[in-house]
Design a protein around this motif. Structure first.
Motif, PDB file in Angstrom:
ATOM      1  N   TYR A 173      -7.995 -11.793  -8.091  1.00  0.00           N
ATOM      2  CA  TYR A 173      -6.978 -11.637  -7.004  1.00  0.00           C
ATOM      3  C   TYR A 173      -6.035 -13.055  -6.833  1.00  0.00           C
ATOM      4  O   TYR A 173      -5.037 -12.685  -6.213  1.00  0.00           O
ATOM      5  CB  TYR A 173      -7.513 -11.115  -5.607  1.00  0.00           C
ATOM      6  CG  TYR A 173      -8.274 -12.030  -4.852  1.00  0.00           C
ATOM      7  CD1 TYR A 173      -7.750 -12.490  -3.841  1.00  0.00           C
ATOM      8  CD2 TYR A 173      -9.729 -12.301  -5.349  1.00  0.00           C
ATOM      9  CE1 TYR A 173      -8.510 -13.442  -3.080  1.00  0.00           C
ATOM     10  CE2 TYR A 173     -10.403 -13.198  -4.355  1.00  0.00           C
ATOM     11  CZ  TYR A 173      -9.794 -13.885  -3.456  1.00  0.00           C
ATOM     12  OH  TYR A 173     -10.409 -14.785  -2.443  1.00  0.00           O
ATOM     13  N   GLN A 182      -6.216  -8.045   7.318  1.00  0.00           N
ATOM     14  CA  GLN A 182      -7.030  -6.992   6.418  1.00  0.00           C
ATOM     15  C   GLN A 182      -6.266  -7.162   5.140  1.00  0.00           C
ATOM     16  O   GLN A 182      -5.205  -6.964   4.727  1.00  0.00           O
ATOM     17  CB  GLN A 182      -6.748  -5.691   7.074  1.00  0.00           C
ATOM     18  CG  GLN A 182      -7.750  -4.920   6.413  1.00  0.00           C
ATOM     19  CD  GLN A 182      -7.664  -3.205   6.832  1.00  0.00           C
ATOM     20  OE1 GLN A 182      -7.161  -3.290   8.116  1.00  0.00           O
ATOM     21  NE2 GLN A 182      -8.328  -2.131   6.530  1.00  0.00           N
ATOM     22  N   LYS A 183      -7.284  -7.300   4.165  1.00  0.00           N
ATOM     23  CA  LYS A 183      -6.777  -7.441   2.722  1.00  0.00           C
ATOM     24  C   LYS A 183      -7.696  -6.186   1.679  1.00  0.00           C
ATOM     25  O   LYS A 183      -7.447  -6.326   0.532  1.00  0.00           O
ATOM     26  CB  LYS A 183      -7.009  -8.726   1.950  1.00  0.00           C
ATOM     27  CG  LYS A 183      -6.315  -9.785   2.628  1.00  0.00           C
ATOM     28  CD  LYS A 183      -6.740 -11.231   2.156  1.00  0.00           C
ATOM     29  CE  LYS A 183      -6.043 -12.454   2.723  1.00  0.00           C
ATOM     30  NZ  LYS A 183      -6.239 -13.584   2.079  1.00  0.00           N
ATOM     31  N   THR A 184      -7.332  -5.267   2.611  1.00  0.00           N
ATOM     32  CA  THR A 184      -7.796  -3.832   1.788  1.00  0.00           C
ATOM     33  C   THR A 184      -6.854  -2.950   1.832  1.00  0.00           C
ATOM     34  O   THR A 184      -5.978  -2.747   3.010  1.00  0.00           O
ATOM     35  CB  THR A 184      -9.168  -3.376   2.481  1.00  0.00           C
ATOM     36  OG1 THR A 184      -8.859  -2.978   3.714  1.00  0.00           O
ATOM     37  CG2 THR A 184     -10.539  -3.966   2.335  1.00  0.00           C
ATOM     38  N   GLN A 241     -10.947  -0.501  -4.966  1.00  0.00           N
ATOM     39  CA  GLN A 241     -10.391  -1.709  -4.871  1.00  0.00           C
ATOM     40  C   GLN A 241     -11.434  -2.731  -5.512  1.00  0.00           C
ATOM     41  O   GLN A 241     -12.579  -2.835  -5.041  1.00  0.00           O
ATOM     42  CB  GLN A 241      -9.938  -2.154  -3.488  1.00  0.00           C
ATOM     43  CG  GLN A 241      -9.249  -3.458  -3.389  1.00  0.00           C
ATOM     44  CD  GLN A 241      -8.638  -3.721  -2.148  1.00  0.00           C
ATOM     45  OE1 GLN A 241      -8.551  -2.943  -1.192  1.00  0.00           O
ATOM     46  NE2 GLN A 241      -8.046  -5.105  -1.824  1.00  0.00           N
ATOM     47  N   GLN A 255     -12.106  -7.219  -6.832  1.00  0.00           N
ATOM     48  CA  GLN A 255     -11.693  -8.639  -6.918  1.00  0.00           C
ATOM     49  C   GLN A 255     -11.288  -9.196  -8.107  1.00  0.00           C
ATOM     50  O   GLN A 255     -10.158 -10.038  -8.212  1.00  0.00           O
ATOM     51  CB  GLN A 255     -12.466  -9.449  -6.138  1.00  0.00           C
ATOM     52  CG  GLN A 255     -13.065  -9.116  -4.960  1.00  0.00           C
ATOM     53  CD  GLN A 255     -11.908  -9.229  -3.798  1.00  0.00           C
ATOM     54  OE1 GLN A 255     -11.485 -10.135  -3.715  1.00  0.00           O
ATOM     55  NE2 GLN A 255     -11.871  -8.252  -3.059  1.00  0.00           N
ATOM     56  N   GLU A 282       1.021  -1.146   0.085  1.00  0.00           N
ATOM     57  CA  GLU A 282      -0.025   0.104  -0.023  1.00  0.00           C
ATOM     58  C   GLU A 282       0.837   1.231  -0.075  1.00  0.00           C
ATOM     59  O   GLU A 282       0.730   2.170  -0.870  1.00  0.00           O
ATOM     60  CB  GLU A 282      -0.938   0.121   1.329  1.00  0.00           C
ATOM     61  CG  GLU A 282      -1.746   1.185   1.320  1.00  0.00           C
ATOM     62  CD  GLU A 282      -2.772   1.288   2.555  1.00  0.00           C
ATOM     63  OE1 GLU A 282      -4.059   0.883   2.593  1.00  0.00           O
ATOM     64  OE2 GLU A 282      -1.917   1.480   3.724  1.00  0.00           O
TER      65      GLU A 282
END
Length: 276
Positions: A153, A126-128, A140, A142, A88
Motif C-alpha cells: 500500500y 481510518q484507512k479502511t 481489503q 495490504q 471509497e
C-alpha cells in the motif's frame, strides 16, 4: 456496441458458439450439459472474441480520475481522490458500473477480487474502505499481486523483492545439490541456468520497481540472489566480493542489468510515442 463486423463473419462466429455441449464419460456412463457461455478451451479465436467483449467495458463512462486496465481476464481499476471517503464513494460507483455491464455477460468473482488503499499519509485516520461488488464487500488487503508483481500500500515493493530473492535462493540451493550429485555442473551449464532461469526472475518488470533499488537494503537483497549463483559458477569461496565474481564469471552486476532493463523500456516507450 457497433464494431462494424462483416455479416458473414458475424454468422460464422454465431454458429461457432451455438449448440455446444460438454460431455463427461465415466465407466461407460456419459452425462452432458449444454454450454451457453465462453469459447472452447484453447480455441484460437477465444482471445479475440474476449477482447471484443471486454472492449465495451473499457469504454464505459468512468469518472475523470479513474483508469481501467485489462490484461486478458485480469481487470484493474485505479481511482485517485482527495480523501479516503471520496475514494471509497467513487470506487463503489465504478464497481456498480462494472457489475451492471457484466450482468448479462459474465460474473466477476468478488471473493477473488481485492481492494487496496494506496496512501502515504502519516496522519491518524481510518484507512479502511468498504467497496462492494455484486452486493458483497470486497476484502481489503495490504499487498496485492498483479501480473507477477507484488505491490504494497506504500509502493515500496519490499514484499516483491523479498519474494523474488527468496525464490532465486531456493533455486540456487537446488542447483548446488544437483552439482554435488553429478560431481559438479560445468560453468556453461550453470551460466545457462542463470541467464535463462534466475536472471529473468530478478529483473522481471524492473521498470516498475526500480526506484526501490535506491535503498541499500533492497539492492543488497537482489545482489545476494546473483552472488549465490556466481559462487557456484566460479567455484569460489564465499568471502569473494560479488564484483570480483562477476569479473571471473563474465556476468554483469545485477543492479546494472536492472537499470538497463528500465532504460530500454523508457526508450521503447518514447520511440513508440514519437511514431504515434
Amino acid at each position: 456496441m457497433d464494431i462494424k463486423c462483416p455479416r458473414n463473419l458475424y454468422y460464422l462466429a454465431q454458429d461457432y458458439l451455438t449448440e455446444r455441449k460438454a460431455v463427461m464419460t465415466l465407466n461407460n456412463i456419459s452425462t452432458g450439459k449444454n454450454i451457453t457461455k465462453g469459447c472452447p478451451q484453447g480455441s484460437c479465436c477465444g482471445p479475440g472474441l474476449w477482447n471484443i467483449q471486454c472492449d465495451s467495458l473499457l469504454n464505459l463512462q468512468y469518472r475523470k480520475y479513474t483508469r481501467v486496465v485489462a490484461f486478458a481476464d485480469d481487470l484493474l481499476v485505479v481511482i485517485r481522490a482527495e480523501s479516503i471517503g471520496e475514494a471509497e464513494n467513487v470506487a463503489n460507483i465504478e464497481m456498480s458500473k462494472t457489475a451492471n455491464w457484466a450482468s448479462d455477460k459474465i460474473k466477476f468473482n468478488e471473493e477473488k477480487s481485492k481492494v487496496m488503499l494506496l496512501t502515504r499519509r502519516k496522519r491518524n485516520e481510518q484507512k479502511t474502505v468498504a467497496v462492494y461488488l455484486n452486493n458483497k464487500i470486497i476484502p481489503q488487503v495490504q499487498t496485492l499481486k498483479y501480473l507477477g508483481i507484488i505491490m504494497d500500500y506504500k509502493l515500496t515493493f519490499r514484499d516483491h523483492i523479498n519474494y523474488v530473492t527468496e525464490k532465486c535462493t531456493r533455486l540456487v540451493f537446488v542447483l548446488a545439490k544437483s552439482a554435488k550429485i553429478n560431481w559438479g555442473l560445468g560453468h556453461k551449464a550453470l551460466k545457462t541456468m542463470y541467464v535463462e532461469g534466475i536472471l529473468p526472475l530478478l529483473i522481471y518488470r524492473a521498470p516498475v520497481w526500480i526506484r526501490a533499488m535506491e535503498k541499500g537494503k533492497y539492492k543488497n537483497k537482489v545482489t545476494r540472489g546473483q552472488r549465490l549463483i556466481n559462487i557456484e559458477m566460479a567455484k569460489a569461496y564465499r568471502t569473494v566480493s560479488n564484483e570480483a565474481l562477476c569479473v571471473v564469471t563474465g556476468m554483469t552486476l545485477i543492479h546494472i542489468k536492472i537499470e538497463e532493463a528500465a532504460r530500454l523500456y523508457q526508450y521503447t516507450r518514447r520511440n513508440i510515442a514519437d511514431k504515434g
